[in-house]
Scaffold this active site. Structure first.
Site, PDB file in Angstrom:
ATOM      1  N   GLU A 102     -21.214   6.924  38.857  1.00  0.00           N
ATOM      2  CA  GLU A 102     -22.588   6.976  39.387  1.00  0.00           C
ATOM      3  C   GLU A 102     -23.068   8.419  39.467  1.00  0.00           C
ATOM      4  O   GLU A 102     -24.217   8.719  39.162  1.00  0.00           O
ATOM      5  CB  GLU A 102     -22.681   6.291  40.751  1.00  0.00           C
ATOM      6  CG  GLU A 102     -22.179   4.847  40.793  1.00  0.00           C
ATOM      7  CD  GLU A 102     -22.729   3.965  39.694  1.00  0.00           C
ATOM      8  OE1 GLU A 102     -23.848   4.199  39.214  1.00  0.00           O
ATOM      9  OE2 GLU A 102     -22.009   3.028  39.282  1.00  0.00           O
TER      10      GLU A 102
ATOM     11  N   ASN B 275     -29.175   5.362  41.652  1.00  0.00           N
ATOM     12  CA  ASN B 275     -30.488   5.853  42.083  1.00  0.00           C
ATOM     13  C   ASN B 275     -30.461   7.357  42.344  1.00  0.00           C
ATOM     14  O   ASN B 275     -29.529   7.868  42.953  1.00  0.00           O
ATOM     15  CB  ASN B 275     -30.907   5.156  43.380  1.00  0.00           C
ATOM     16  CG  ASN B 275     -30.626   3.684  43.367  1.00  0.00           C
ATOM     17  OD1 ASN B 275     -31.158   2.969  42.545  1.00  0.00           O
ATOM     18  ND2 ASN B 275     -29.732   3.231  44.237  1.00  0.00           N
TER      19      ASN B 275
ATOM     20  N   GLU C  36     -25.123   3.905  29.697  1.00  0.00           N
ATOM     21  CA  GLU C  36     -23.898   3.285  30.214  1.00  0.00           C
ATOM     22  C   GLU C  36     -22.667   3.638  29.387  1.00  0.00           C
ATOM     23  O   GLU C  36     -21.629   3.980  29.926  1.00  0.00           O
ATOM     24  CB  GLU C  36     -24.071   1.767  30.344  1.00  0.00           C
ATOM     25  CG  GLU C  36     -25.121   1.338  31.370  1.00  0.00           C
ATOM     26  CD  GLU C  36     -24.892   1.921  32.766  1.00  0.00           C
ATOM     27  OE1 GLU C  36     -23.801   2.453  33.043  1.00  0.00           O
ATOM     28  OE2 GLU C  36     -25.838   1.855  33.583  1.00  0.00           O
TER      29      GLU C  36
HETATM   30  N1  PHE Z   1     -26.475   1.018  36.466  1.00  0.00           N
HETATM   31  C1  PHE Z   1     -25.363   0.551  37.259  1.00  0.00           C
HETATM   32  C2  PHE Z   1     -24.137   1.311  36.745  1.00  0.00           C
HETATM   33  O1  PHE Z   1     -23.550   0.987  35.769  1.00  0.00           O
HETATM   34  C3  PHE Z   1     -25.083  -0.886  37.174  1.00  0.00           C
HETATM   35  C4  PHE Z   1     -26.161  -1.758  37.694  1.00  0.00           C
HETATM   36  C5  PHE Z   1     -27.013  -2.412  36.841  1.00  0.00           C
HETATM   37  C6  PHE Z   1     -26.315  -1.947  39.048  1.00  0.00           C
HETATM   38  C7  PHE Z   1     -28.007  -3.243  37.294  1.00  0.00           C
HETATM   39  C8  PHE Z   1     -27.279  -2.786  39.522  1.00  0.00           C
HETATM   40  C9  PHE Z   1     -28.140  -3.430  38.650  1.00  0.00           C
HETATM   41  O2  PHE Z   1     -23.801   2.324  37.219  1.00  0.00           O
HETATM   42 ZN    ZN Z   2     -23.542   2.976  34.838  1.00  0.00          ZN
END
Ligand code: PHE
Ligand code: ZN
Length: 814
Positions: A338, A305, A360
């Site tokens: 992150e 986030n 990703e």
């Molecule tokens: N986007 C997150 C990550 O890979 C993973 C994630 C996906 C977390 C869906 C919560 C829900 O860094």
């Molecule tokens: Zn990720």
């Protein structure tokens, strides 16, 4: 030895609830099955831009555990990219609509309609308008951990991929980007901390109510899945970072009270990540604050986030006595992952969820490179490849095989897979290999410049890389669209007459569900040819091209490469650095493998040779039925002696030498055998080989073990961790030797441990034995940590993974 290793350097991918991938059908009572609207298969080819856009979001969240009321003002307008004169259809789930108004005028109940999954307003203005919504939800009852929920008495959100619709009605799709202003209001005593994305702009008490509020503003447009809010009574650990342009950023990590002394490593990892992204990719942080919150209830590893990352606390909390070196490495990697999303995912996001790998795969690649730069690079590559082969290869060869960018899905939550993440990262790595480090960097620079603030596709990404470097990447799309692991069958012919060596390559692309036939893929293949003294021979192709870096580009189904001026039959080292995610088949005899194991200048392939040597002995011993000869005989002893030589090679990093000493796992062998797998035979074979090695080089191992005894305080850095890893690898082989006093050595290692790494790995070594020393150690660990959930999880893992026939009963009895 890998049993306790959490996956370093990547966020945990979830255990996707596979059952929900099946379409749920319901009947209309006339015997005709109807698909619930949201359960229909979605196709990439059906993509259409949203009919409306949301420019700004003004949220007011009045937080109450059982009934939180949320007021949202959404500044909307028809999307010029779409022909929007139709109804406005918003997503919404599990929330109650209290009121709805357009430009301040309440709608009557016949001016909108509600379903279980959304809200439709047939007539909306053609000019920009403000949609005001008031909704209510019950965080306490929310056990899906999506939307707004409670963890340990705190409020917390999770919106990726489709959780924001559980907070308010919205165009909950990643190509709708808005700036957010968020006001949080809650009881002050139980929620002294109020956090959301962006920068804090205001806070204060609401007199006479015991409540207070905070206002946050995020100036960067973002999709709803990056929204987050947290409220609760949390402790804070603070630091700061000055960016390359001289801006000071406040860094805060929020944890449960009493856990403040376990945040140092996460903080240091965060600062290292911020610095590395500036140096390696020119990416600077873009807000005044960066907040991390650790919660104990979180489905995944962590979440990026904007400006407010939320973590599963096991990926934040570490102290030498509670976290192992593998935990430290995992924290470092996930904090980086992150943080790196801030540019790859947040500033530039995905047009739709089919493009998940765009953020990703690229971000995993970036965190892998970060960890490799901070620690012994080849070791990181070894761990990443092991992870890929053990988790992604099976996915690619099973019924759930899917392309890195799938063409259709029913439930996006099931696509947070090793294929999207790990294979996605391999595709980025191949692009870097093909374009060169500098070319790849130039391509990424262009990508950031061109698409900042946009929601884009894999095609956009490749176009930027291609435009910046002039390299045609059209065929590279096959890697994104075709599922399955290619098999690369190689053979080397030597011609003594012409002094040439010819590498023959064919790529075999196995059929996967829905994809019977495939196009050949561009495969970067790094190669070396070793001369009789083990040195790399210069590589010159017949047309005179000199391959300084040994990089071949395989583009056809069948292809041959002939090298000139090769004085005698060379030993081929193929797929150096594991330059492509393929299954390599190449017939080498044990002597050639041993030669590579001693001389290959490529650290990855040198390790691979040691693994292949052991794997050959182990598969020979466990194919059909157990035959001890290969794991007891001459071959096993030769392997042991070669291992002793590398283990003593001073120029090699300890962490690397440790990896050399680790035998392939039982599942590695099972994968190698592919069919008719006899797990008892595999185990028997592996134990026997372990004993043979332990006995044959007992003196070397014992010497190394003593020499590397820990002195001074614990430090999680790569070199110190490498020494511990090496010492434990030696201890493991010594214990496996069955020789007098070795079990006692492992027990003493446990007793003398001054950190979690030494404690947990010696426990793991002891766990399979029926011996009072084992019981004593397990009991001791339990007594010491029974009140610490995160640490006790490790104890359960040791028991559960212990290869005893009574493991299940033991764990059930706990
Ligand atoms: N986007 C997150 C990550 O890979 C993973 C994630 C996906 C977390 C869906 C919560 C829900 O860094
Ligand atoms: Zn990720």
């Amino acid at each position: 030895m890998n049993a306790l290793r959490t996956q370093a350097g990547r966020s945990a991918t979830p255990n996707a609830p596979l059952a929900s991938a099946l379409p749920r059908t319901k009947s209309d009572g006339k015997g005709i099955p109807m698909h619930d609207n949201d359960r229909q298969t979605k196709h990439l080819s059906d993509y259409a831009p949203a009919d409306y856009l949301i420019d700004t979001v003004d949220l007011d969240m009045r937080l109450e555990p059982k009934r939180t009321v949320i007021h949202a003002d959404l500044a909307m307008r028809p999307n010029p990219q779409a022909q929007a004169d139709g109804p406005l259809a918003l997503n919404g789930e599990g929330i109650e609509l209290l009121s709805i108004a357009i430009d301040g005028k309440p709608l009557t109940s016949d001016e909108y309609s509600l379903t279980a999954t959304g809200l439709t307003v047939p007539n909306v203005p053609t000019a920009p308008f403000v949609l005001s919504l008031e909704t209510a939800c019950d965080p306490e009852a929310n056990e899906a951990l999506l939307g707004l929920y409670r963890s340990n008495g705190a409020f917390c959100t999770q919106c990726e991929p489709e959780g924001f619709r559980r907070i308010t009605y919205f165009l909950d799709r990643p190509d709708v980007l808005a700036t957010y202003r968020v006001r949080l209001e809650a009881d002050k005593e139980t929620n002294p901390v109020l956090l959301s994305n962006g920068n804090p702009v205001e806070h204060g008490d609401i007199e006479g109510t015991g409540r207070h509020y905070a206002i946050w503003e995020d100036p960067h447009p973002k999709p709803s899945y990056l929204f987050a809010a947290v409220a609760g009574d949390l402790a804070k650990v603070s630091d700061s970072f000055t960016t390359q342009s001289g801006r000071e950023v406040a860094l805060n990590i929020y944890v449960e009270h009493g856990k403040e002394d376990r945040c140092d490593w996460a903080m240091e990892s965060l600062k290292n990540s911020m610095k590395w992204d500036e140096e390696r990719f020119g990416r600077e942080y873009d807000l005044d604050v960066f907040n991390i919150v650790a919660v104990s209830d979180f489905n995944m590893g962590a979440m990026e986030n904007k400006g407010l990352n939320i973590f599963n606390d096991k990926l934040v909390l570490a102290r030498p006595d509670t976290a192992s070196d593998a935990d430290y490495a995992a924290i470092e990697g996930v904090i980086a992952h992150e943080y790196f999303h801030n540019w790859t995912g947040n500033r530039i996001t995905c047009r739709d969820w089919f493009q998940l790998c765009l953020k990703e795969g690229l971000t995993v690649f970036r965190d892998q490179e970060f960890s490799a730069d901070l620690r012994a690079g080849p070791v990181k590559r070894i761990l990443d490849v092991r992870n890929l082969k053990s988790r992604q290869f099976p996915e690619d060869s099973g019924p759930l095989a899917h392309p890195v960018r799938p063409g259709s899905y029913i439930e996006i939550n099931n696509f947070y897979t090793a294929t999207v993440y790990e294979k996605g990262a391999e595709l980025c790595r191949m692009l870097q290999t093909t374009l060169g480090r500098d070319g790849f960097r130039e391509g990424l620079d262009l990508y950031f410049e061109r698409h900042d603030g946009q929601a884009v596709t894999v095609e956009d990404f490749l176009a930027a890389l291609s435009d910046a470097t002039g390299k045609d990447l059209t065929d590279f799309m096959h890697w994104y669209n075709q599922a399955g692991t290619p098999e690369l069958a190689c053979s080397l012919d030597y011609d003594g007459q012409t002094k040439t060596a010819t590498l023959n390559v064919s790529q075999i692309l196995p059929a996967t569900p829905g994809q019977p036939n495939k196009q050949p893929m561009p495969i970067p293949l790094r190669l070396g040819l070793l001369g009789p003294n083990g040195d790399d021979l210069p590589l010159t192709l017949q047309d005179g091209t000199e391959l300084g870096d040994g990089l071949l580009e395989v583009t056809e189904r069948e292809q041959s490469f002939t090298f000139t001026d090769i004085p005698s039959p060379p030993t081929p080292s193929v797929l150096r650095e594991f330059s492509a995610p393929v299954r390599l088949t190449l017939n080498l005899d044990l002597e050639q493998i041993e030669f590579l194991m001693m001389h290959d200048s490529d650290a990855f392939n040198r390790w691979q040779a040691a693994q292949s040597y052991a794997a050959k002995l182990l598969t020979d011993a466990s194919r059909d039925r157990y035959d001890p000869a290969p794991v007891k005989g001459k071959g096993a002893e030769r392997l042991a002696k070669a291992l002793a030589l590398t283990a003593n090679e001073q120029d090699l990093a300890y962490a690397y030498r440790a990896e050399m000493l680790k035998l392939p796992s039982e599942s590695d062998i099972a994968r190698e055998l592919a069919r008719d797998i006899d797990t008892d035979a595999i185990r028997e074979a592996r134990e026997t080989l372990r004993a043979t090695i332990g006995r044959t080089i007992h003196g070397d191992l014992a010497g190394l073990y003593e020499e590397l005894a820990e002195t001074g305080p614990y430090s999680p850095d790569g070199i110190s961790a490498g020494k511990r890893s090496m010492r434990i690898a030696a201890l493991d082989l010594l214990a496996g030797s069955g020789m007098e006093g070795e079990l006692e050595r492992a027990a003493a290692h446990y007793r003398d441990a001054t950190n979690m790494t030494d404690a947990i790995y010696s426990l793991l070594i002891l766990a399979p034995y029926d011996h009072p020393l084992r019981d004593e150690a397990l009991e001791d660990f339990y007594e010491r940590w029974k009140d610490d959930a995160l640490v006790l999880d490790k104890w359960f893992a040791v028991l559960a993974r212990s290869p005893r026939h009574d493991s299940v009963e033991i764990v059930e009895g706990c």
